[in-house]
Design a protein around this motif. Structure first.
Motif, PDB file in Angstrom:
ATOM      1  N   ALA A 181      -8.782   3.818  -4.321  1.00  0.00           N
ATOM      2  CA  ALA A 181      -8.856   3.951  -2.864  1.00  0.00           C
ATOM      3  C   ALA A 181      -7.584   4.556  -2.292  1.00  0.00           C
ATOM      4  O   ALA A 181      -7.612   5.209  -1.239  1.00  0.00           O
ATOM      5  N   TYR A 182      -6.457   4.385  -2.993  1.00  0.00           N
ATOM      6  CA  TYR A 182      -5.197   4.935  -2.495  1.00  0.00           C
ATOM      7  C   TYR A 182      -5.179   6.462  -2.511  1.00  0.00           C
ATOM      8  O   TYR A 182      -4.370   7.085  -1.828  1.00  0.00           O
ATOM      9  N   HIS A 214       0.831  -1.208   0.000  1.00  0.00           N
ATOM     10  CA  HIS A 214       0.000   0.000   0.000  1.00  0.00           C
ATOM     11  C   HIS A 214       0.866   1.260   0.000  1.00  0.00           C
ATOM     12  O   HIS A 214       0.574   2.232  -0.696  1.00  0.00           O
ATOM     13  N   HIS A 250      -4.749  -5.350  -9.761  1.00  0.00           N
ATOM     14  CA  HIS A 250      -6.092  -5.122  -9.252  1.00  0.00           C
ATOM     15  C   HIS A 250      -7.129  -5.523 -10.295  1.00  0.00           C
ATOM     16  O   HIS A 250      -6.953  -5.275 -11.484  1.00  0.00           O
ATOM     17  N   SER A 270      -3.001   0.314 -11.645  1.00  0.00           N
ATOM     18  CA  SER A 270      -3.936  -0.764 -11.343  1.00  0.00           C
ATOM     19  C   SER A 270      -3.485  -2.073 -11.989  1.00  0.00           C
ATOM     20  O   SER A 270      -3.494  -3.136 -11.353  1.00  0.00           O
ATOM     21  N   ALA A 314     -10.255  -0.333  -6.683  1.00  0.00           N
ATOM     22  CA  ALA A 314      -9.296  -0.779  -5.665  1.00  0.00           C
ATOM     23  C   ALA A 314      -8.063   0.107  -5.663  1.00  0.00           C
ATOM     24  O   ALA A 314      -7.468   0.368  -4.615  1.00  0.00           O
ATOM     25  N   THR A 315      -7.663   0.581  -6.835  1.00  0.00           N
ATOM     26  CA  THR A 315      -6.509   1.469  -6.939  1.00  0.00           C
ATOM     27  C   THR A 315      -6.885   2.894  -6.563  1.00  0.00           C
ATOM     28  O   THR A 315      -6.090   3.620  -5.946  1.00  0.00           O
TER      29      THR A 315
END
Length: 303
Positions: free
Chosen positions: A275-276, A237, A267, A262, A272-273
């Protein structure tokens, strides 16, 4: 699921079933185990953590087998599954990463069990440098590490996907030094790239336990109990967040580059990517500054 993960799941489930037997006592028939006893084992003495789910998973398989063989008629497991609050990954600062690397060497060797400190150091650098999950790094085979082309082959990772992961010059150098130290005529292409002192595949639980000792030696902790402490997996992360932060500082179009990150990380969904983008105040601050510069430029160009 990788071989390392499968092995670890068997080991963990076996240990939980042994703990369950100790908790209910040696002289009780399986049919007499009450829901209250099961719940007491699941809850334990402390706050709700992921351990509840680990115990529940082991007992669920056990009672599925017991029912199929007629040892019990019904399962005493609770019907309601409690929900943990969302987990927020820990994003290491560059200074904290240096402390971790220093502690890898300084942490007493007896605490690292059968793991060599140099192996831990390479794993940490690789996971951060290539944004790999712990299981992905441990599952690498000799044939998966192509240093001449500077690329890794990640096989059957999360969601059973495989991908190629280009690596930078520094990561190549670190892996090359490790490969030279562990090279031998008997080493085959399908052998694990990372091995313990016994020259065998490193179990996931051992590497995580060793990292916990290193993290504690480095003095890295946060509030919220054991479940909220920084993890080895958080290096992945951290790598993603640091990459996004760098792109913002360089004035690059992050939204356009996000799909590339991603794919690099394997991912399944772009969300999902994405979210960073909200994982660190520093990243949001960089985005805000970039937006302000853009707004000023737009305003001056319209005058």
């Amino acid at each position: 699921m990788s071989l390392s993960e499968k092995h670890d799941r068997f080991v963990v489930n076996g240990n939980q079933l042994k703990a369950f037997c100790r908790a209910i006592g040696p002289k009780i028939d399986i049919a007499d185990v009450s829901p209250e006893k099961v719940n007491a084992f699941l809850v334990g003495d402390g706050p709700l953590t992921t351990t509840w789910y680990v115990k529940h998973n082991a007992l669920r398989g056990f009672y599925r087998y017991a029912i199929s063989r007629g040892f019990v008629k019904t399962s005493p497991l609770p019907l309601t599954i409690p929900k943990l609050p969302p987990f927020k990954p820990y994003i290491y600062s560059p200074a904290e990463l240096r402390r971790i690397l220093d502690s890898t060497e300084a942490c007493p060797r007896r605490r690292l069990s059968d793991l060599d400190a140099s192996v831990m150091r390479v794993l940490i650098l690789l996971m951060y440098g290539a944004a790999l999950r712990t299981s992905e790094a441990l599952s690498l085979r000799v044939k998966d590490v192509d240093l001449s082309e500077a690329v890794l082959t990640i096989r059957d990772s999360k969601f059973f996907k495989s991908r190629l992961v280009p690596i930078g010059t520094n990561t190549v150098r670190v892996l090359a030094e490790y490969a030279r130290r562990h090279d031998s005529p008997s080493r085959k292409p399908d052998d694990p790239f990372f091995v313990g002192r016994n020259a065998k595949l490193i179990p996931l639980h051992k590497i995580e336990r060793a990292f916990k000792q290193i993290r504690m030696h480095a003095g890295l902790n946060r509030h919220g109990g054991p479940r909220c402490q920084p993890r080895l997996h958080d290096l992945c992360h951290t790598s993603a967040v640091h990459r996004l932060t760098t792109w913002y500082r360089e004035g690059k179009d992050v939204q356009k580059l996000l799909p590339q990150l991603s794919v690099y990380m394997g991912h399944r969904l772009l969300a999902a990517t994405q979210a960073y983008l909200s994982m660190t105040p520093n990243l949001l601050h960089q985005a805000s500054l970039r937006f302000e510069r853009y707004a000023k430029w737009e305003g001056s160009s319209n005058d």
